[in-house]
Design an enzyme around this catalytic site. Structure first.
Site, PDB file in Angstrom:
ATOM      1  N   GLU A 171       0.851  -1.182   0.000  1.00  0.00           N
ATOM      2  CA  GLU A 171       0.000   0.000   0.000  1.00  0.00           C
ATOM      3  C   GLU A 171       0.893   1.240   0.000  1.00  0.00           C
ATOM      4  O   GLU A 171       1.856   1.279   0.771  1.00  0.00           O
ATOM      5  CB  GLU A 171      -0.909   0.035   1.235  1.00  0.00           C
ATOM      6  N   GLY A 209       3.608   2.687  10.737  1.00  0.00           N
ATOM      7  CA  GLY A 209       3.344   1.883  11.917  1.00  0.00           C
ATOM      8  C   GLY A 209       3.149   0.403  11.618  1.00  0.00           C
ATOM      9  O   GLY A 209       3.824  -0.447  12.183  1.00  0.00           O
ATOM     10  N   MET A 245       0.787  -2.580   8.739  1.00  0.00           N
ATOM     11  CA  MET A 245       0.048  -2.750   7.490  1.00  0.00           C
ATOM     12  C   MET A 245      -0.866  -3.962   7.561  1.00  0.00           C
ATOM     13  O   MET A 245      -0.450  -5.047   7.974  1.00  0.00           O
ATOM     14  CB  MET A 245       1.063  -2.871   6.341  1.00  0.00           C
ATOM     15  N   GLU A 246      -2.090  -3.750   7.097  1.00  0.00           N
ATOM     16  CA  GLU A 246      -3.175  -4.716   7.290  1.00  0.00           C
ATOM     17  C   GLU A 246      -3.289  -5.788   6.218  1.00  0.00           C
ATOM     18  O   GLU A 246      -4.387  -6.316   5.998  1.00  0.00           O
ATOM     19  CB  GLU A 246      -4.496  -3.931   7.345  1.00  0.00           C
ATOM     20  N   ASN A 247      -2.193  -6.168   5.556  1.00  0.00           N
ATOM     21  CA  ASN A 247      -2.252  -7.206   4.528  1.00  0.00           C
ATOM     22  C   ASN A 247      -3.132  -8.371   4.974  1.00  0.00           C
ATOM     23  O   ASN A 247      -3.032  -8.823   6.112  1.00  0.00           O
ATOM     24  CB  ASN A 247      -0.851  -7.745   4.254  1.00  0.00           C
ATOM     25  N   HIS A 263      -6.324  -1.774  15.243  1.00  0.00           N
ATOM     26  CA  HIS A 263      -6.573  -1.057  13.987  1.00  0.00           C
ATOM     27  C   HIS A 263      -6.329  -1.974  12.780  1.00  0.00           C
ATOM     28  O   HIS A 263      -7.189  -2.100  11.903  1.00  0.00           O
ATOM     29  CB  HIS A 263      -5.665   0.173  13.937  1.00  0.00           C
ATOM     30  N   GLU A 264      -5.175  -2.610  12.757  1.00  0.00           N
ATOM     31  CA  GLU A 264      -4.862  -3.461  11.598  1.00  0.00           C
ATOM     32  C   GLU A 264      -5.821  -4.644  11.535  1.00  0.00           C
ATOM     33  O   GLU A 264      -6.275  -5.034  10.465  1.00  0.00           O
ATOM     34  CB  GLU A 264      -3.410  -3.948  11.641  1.00  0.00           C
ATOM     35  N   HIS A 289      -9.163  -3.645  10.142  1.00  0.00           N
ATOM     36  CA  HIS A 289      -9.149  -3.451   8.690  1.00  0.00           C
ATOM     37  C   HIS A 289      -9.623  -4.695   7.935  1.00  0.00           C
ATOM     38  O   HIS A 289     -10.022  -4.601   6.790  1.00  0.00           O
ATOM     39  CB  HIS A 289      -7.732  -3.122   8.212  1.00  0.00           C
TER      40      HIS A 289
HETATM   41  N1  B3K Z   1      -2.877   1.157   5.668  1.00  0.00           N
HETATM   42  C1  B3K Z   1      -1.575   1.312   6.251  1.00  0.00           C
HETATM   43  C2  B3K Z   1      -0.883   2.548   5.808  1.00  0.00           C
HETATM   44  C3  B3K Z   1      -0.233   2.448   4.495  1.00  0.00           C
HETATM   45  C4  B3K Z   1       0.591   3.682   4.238  1.00  0.00           C
HETATM   46  C5  B3K Z   1       1.177   3.691   2.879  1.00  0.00           C
HETATM   47  N2  B3K Z   1       2.054   4.833   2.711  1.00  0.00           N
HETATM   48  C6  B3K Z   1      -1.620   1.283   7.726  1.00  0.00           C
HETATM   49  C7  B3K Z   1      -2.932   1.573   8.338  1.00  0.00           C
HETATM   50  O1  B3K Z   1      -3.501   2.628   8.207  1.00  0.00           O
HETATM   51  O2  B3K Z   1      -3.468   0.698   8.940  1.00  0.00           O
HETATM   52 ZN    ZN Z   2      -5.399   1.978   8.707  1.00  0.00          ZN
END
Ligand code: B3K
Ligand code: ZN
Length: 849
Positions: free
Chosen positions: A122, A254, A256-258, A290-291, A294
């Site tokens: 992302e 911080g 990432m929600e892969n 948070h992740e 998502h």
């Molecule tokens: N979605 C990611 C952030 C990605 C940032 C890319 N530059 C983390 C978050 O908001 O959960």
């Molecule tokens: Zn987020």
């Protein structure tokens, strides 16, 4: 490779993709300098497309071959991707590319961190892995095979098969490429299990380097709480057989929600009491939540395009805030969130980087992962909830999940769920997403013949590209108190929709005291003249804890501003109000600590600028220090008693109760150290059993220009712990005198432990410098030059982190001519770099205008 002319992407230009993806198969043969990626993608024409132009994104890829339905293809390759003649019918694209993860210092795409492979896709990193329609409205089902000698090989979804030197993964849920992830390394897992409300048995793992296994237990607990909370509160259950989290040291943000494979900056997941503060624990808990959240708000339902970023981020922040509030108390959480919004989002909204929660255009989308999109985006969700009520909100969300599961949608789709579920007309509310700037609401009151009248006026100042603003739909939560402090009108939500409206409240023989914008019901600046006596009454009696705190805040701000302008001594109502709060044992210590903390230098700078004057950072710094000592002296005995009362004999627990006590204890310690000298702080440092106490003591010592020996011992003890060492770097800069801050940062940047390519370490020095207003703006501009020197160095290596740090200059226009000139000059120096990244170039040009 450089862009010849950076392009502006516009929301208005959106067109649907020409081809959709059904399935994707990827094979990775990992090698640091020559990883081979083979892709097999099943495409079909999109019935809703407006063109049949086939385009695949791809950057910095070495294409070895490509085939369509088994026949050699002849793509035309550019810097941005490729085009190719393709059938007007379903077909299979196959290709092989070579990439070099070890040379990827930008930390976007597939890269290496301490010998481990990991990805960050992302927003637009997948195009650095293979050719693909790298846009969130193209969702496909991914199968991944990884070949490598490394023992742990992870990707999204469920593990389907593995052997010696390979593993295969399948993700049954269609997803956009930005949610793709791969990890390979010598990792160990802290493992656990969770059974969902649907009866699914899920394997949970936190994967770390072997030495970090003792820092995983808390993260696992937070993950399980998050899973249970999302089931109980939103009815959302997890949907795979495994949920993996991996800790990575080199990470631009911080976490990432892969899908099924969250990747975390190690600072946002690893914790134990010896190395982490209470604030770290709370932040980690919130980020894990948070992740995880998502998975439904972002992954199952994703964004049509990147302009809709707030659709997933604003909503997911709102969800994680509610989660933290449920776990740790809503009053204090609301205060913290409002403070963050005011300190950072209001500042963004007031300067050259102001943009709507849903921006209309961008050059580099990574520059729009902002407090406006995230935190103001969350406020918009909160306002919707307040306007439609808790039941209306639940109905709207149920409809959203039901209607849009598996889709890539827009803010219009989101708002339509609220309108359809509740029957409310949200046409005007939608303006909040389009209009940048913080509305200013001015309240005036009158009282006659037993009727209290409240007039509210709203105005949103111009922002770049938006000179004229229309009124927005603002929920203003209001309560009224009688002069004896009892509540005569419980909270009611007024809806301010016009430029000016008057609301009347009959049957009030005595003039009431108004408590406005309770619970911070809207992200606005409220101007409401109240006397110190009225504010003191609210501080002592308001039933709304947020406004109770706010009343104290207003008193503190007034005291600081009066002292700044007229050298005035603080109003006794303020000092007595603080003392009454501090000594009120019925109040939560965390809440008392919030009331007893003076507004930050940044908040005061903002207040001075908003009043149309030029802030003097040195004077603000000194005035705040003066007032701190006046408050300290006035409260001395109470502070000493509080400090004693906040000592905890029980074993460390990171929960809200103990954390609140330590916060108040450390705050008392800091006041007392200024008054009495170092001895208490020194004893706390010696006896400290946890990082919160150790750092609190060290911070107080450094604050009075003491603590050199402790700082050295701290380093000796923690030199092998990279997360604690970040604290060692940042704390000394944060506590330095204004004149010392820049020279100290310059010196620390030469320290052998200063690994400037690691984003956490870079931020621990330069983020700390930028966050020290008087140090950053100290006369002479040394800090400006130092920061720009380092940004010039960092930008070619890691454009994303460099561009983010350019925001340190976003407030240049509010300062005096000398500082303005020095900041502009520094920025011009950055702008003049021949190979400046698109990321930093966009930031500099927006800031300079
Ligand atoms: N979605 C990611 C952030 C990605 C940032 C890319 N530059 C983390 C978050 O908001 O959960
Ligand atoms: Zn987020």
């Amino acid at each position: 490779m450089k862009d010849s002319a950076p392009q502006t992407i516009r929301l208005a230009d959106y067109t649907p993709p020409a081809y959709l993806v059904d399935t994707v198969s990827l094979i990775f043969r990992l090698d640091p300098n020559a990883t081979r990626v083979t892709s097999r993608i099943a495409f079909r024409p999109n019935p809703d497309a407006v063109t049949r132009d086939f385009f695949l994104h791809g950057e910095e890829l070495d294409l070895k071959w490509a085939r369509i339905d088994g026949m050699p293809a002849e793509p035309v390759i550019s810097e941005k991707g490729l085009t190719c003649a393709v059938p007007d019918a379903p077909f299979v694209w196959e290709a092989e590319v070579e990439i070099a993860p070890a040379r990827n210092t930008a930390l976007e795409g597939l890269y290496m961190s301490n010998g481990m492979y990991c990805t960050q896709c992302e927003a637009e990193g997948f195009r650095k892995i293979t050719y693909y329609p790298d846009r969130p409205d193209v969702m496909g089902i991914f199968t991944v095979r990884i070949e490598s000698d490394l023992p742990v090989l992870l990707s999204n979804g469920n593990a389907t098969d593995q052997g010696n030197g390979w593993a295969e993964w399948h993700d049954p849920w269609p997803k956009p490429a930005y949610l793709f992830a791969l990890v390979a390394g010598e990792l160990v897992a802290h493992a656990d299990r969770f059974t969902t409300l649907e009866g699914r048995d899920v394997a949970l793992n936190i994967w770390v380097r072997p030495g970090d296994l003792d820092k995983c237990a808390f993260g696992m607990r937070a993950l399980k709480s998050s899973m249970a909370w999302d089931e109980a509160t939103y009815g959302r259950a997890y949907d795979l057989d495994v949920f993996n989290i991996v800790a990575v040291d080199d990470f631009n943000m911080g976490a990432m929600e892969n899908k099924g494979l969250n990747i975390f900056n190690s600072s946002c997941v690893l914790a134990n009491p010896e190395t982490s503060t209470d604030a770290d624990f709370e932040r980690i808990e919130a980020i894990i939540a948070h992740e995880y959240f998502h998975n439904w708000t972002g992954n199952r339902i994703t964004c049509r395009d990147w302009f809709q970023l707030c659709l997933k981020e604003g909503l997911t922040v709102f969800r994680d805030q509610s989660f933290t509030g449920d776990l740790r108390g809503h009053a204090v959480k609301r205060i913290d969130d409002a403070q963050l919004l005011r300190a950072r989002q209001f500042r963004e909204d007031a300067g050259p980087l102001a943009h709507p929660v849903r921006p209309a255009s961008f050059v580099e989308i990574n520059n729009f992962y902002t407090v406006t999109v995230y935190e103001k985006g969350a406020e918009l969700v909160g306002m919707l909830k307040r306007l439609v009520g808790a039941e209306g909100y639940d109905a709207a969300l149920a409809l959203y999940f039901d209607r849009h599961d598996g889709q890539a949608v827009t803010i219009e789709d989101w708002l339509a769920c609220f309108a359809d579920a509740t029957g409310r007309d949200l046409t005007q509310f939608a303006r909040w997403y389009e209009q940048a700037g913080t509305p200013v609401v001015t309240a005036t009151e009158s009282h006659a013949d037993g009727t209290f009248a409240l007039t509210l006026r709203q105005e949103t100042p111009p922002t770049p590209g938006q000179p004229d603003k229309a009124p927005v739909h603002i929920p203003v939560a209001v309560g009224l108190l009688a002069p004896d402090g009892t509540e005569v009108l419980p909270t009611r939500v007024l809806e301010l929709t016009e430029a000016e409206q008057t609301f009347t409240f009959p049957d009030l023989p005595e003039r009431p005291i108004a408590s406005l914008l309770r619970d911070f019901s809207a992200p606005v600046i409220l101007r409401h003249d109240q006397s110190p006596a009225e504010r003191a009454l609210l501080l002592a009696n308001d039933t709304d804890p947020f406004n109770r705190w706010q009343a104290g805040r207003a008193l503190a701000r007034a005291a600081l501003l009066d002292r700044l302008q007229h050298g005035a001594d603080p109003d006794p109502a303020f000092l007595d109000g603080l003392k009454a709060t501090l000594t009120n044992d019925t109040l939560d210590p965390a809440f008392r600590a919030r009331v007893l903390t003076l507004p930050s230098e940044e908040e005061l700078t903002e207040a001075v600028a908003a009043a149309g004057r030029t802030p003097d950072p040195m004077q603000i710094h000194e005035t705040r220090a003066d007032l701190r000592d006046i408050v300290g002296a006035h409260l001395h005995d109470a502070l000493a008693e509080t400090f004693a009362a906040m000592q905890i004999a029980a074993p460390y627990d990171p929960g809200a109760e103990q954390a609140g006590m330590r916060t108040l204890g450390n705050l008392a310690l800091s006041y007392l150290t200024h008054l009495e000298g170092p001895s208490r702080a020194r004893s706390q440092f010696e006896a400290a059993r946890d990082m919160t106490q150790q750092l609190g003591a060290l911070s107080s010592l450094l604050d009075i220009r003491d603590g050199g020996a402790e700082l050295a011992r701290f380093r000796d003890r923690w030199q092998d712990d990279r997360l604690v060492m970040n604290k060692w770097f940042s704390l000394q800069i944060a506590r330095a005198t204004p004149a010392e801050a820049a020279p100290l940062a310059a010196k620390l940047a030469q320290d052998p432990a200063f690994d400037w390519k690691n984003p956490n370490r870079f931020r621990s020095v330069f983020g700390a410098l930028a966050g020290h207003p008087a140090g950053f703006h100290a006369p002479g501009g040394a800090a400006y030059d130092l920061l720009v020197d380092w940004l010039i160095r960092l930008d070619p290596v890691n454009p994303q982190t460099a561009a983010r740090m350019v925001t340190a200059f976003e407030t240049w226009a509010r300062y005096d001519a000398d500082r303005q000139a020095a900041m502009r000059h520094a920025l011009e120096r950055l702008r003049a770099r021949p190979d400046l990244s698109r990321d930093s170039a966009e930031m500099v040009s927006r800031i300079l205008g």
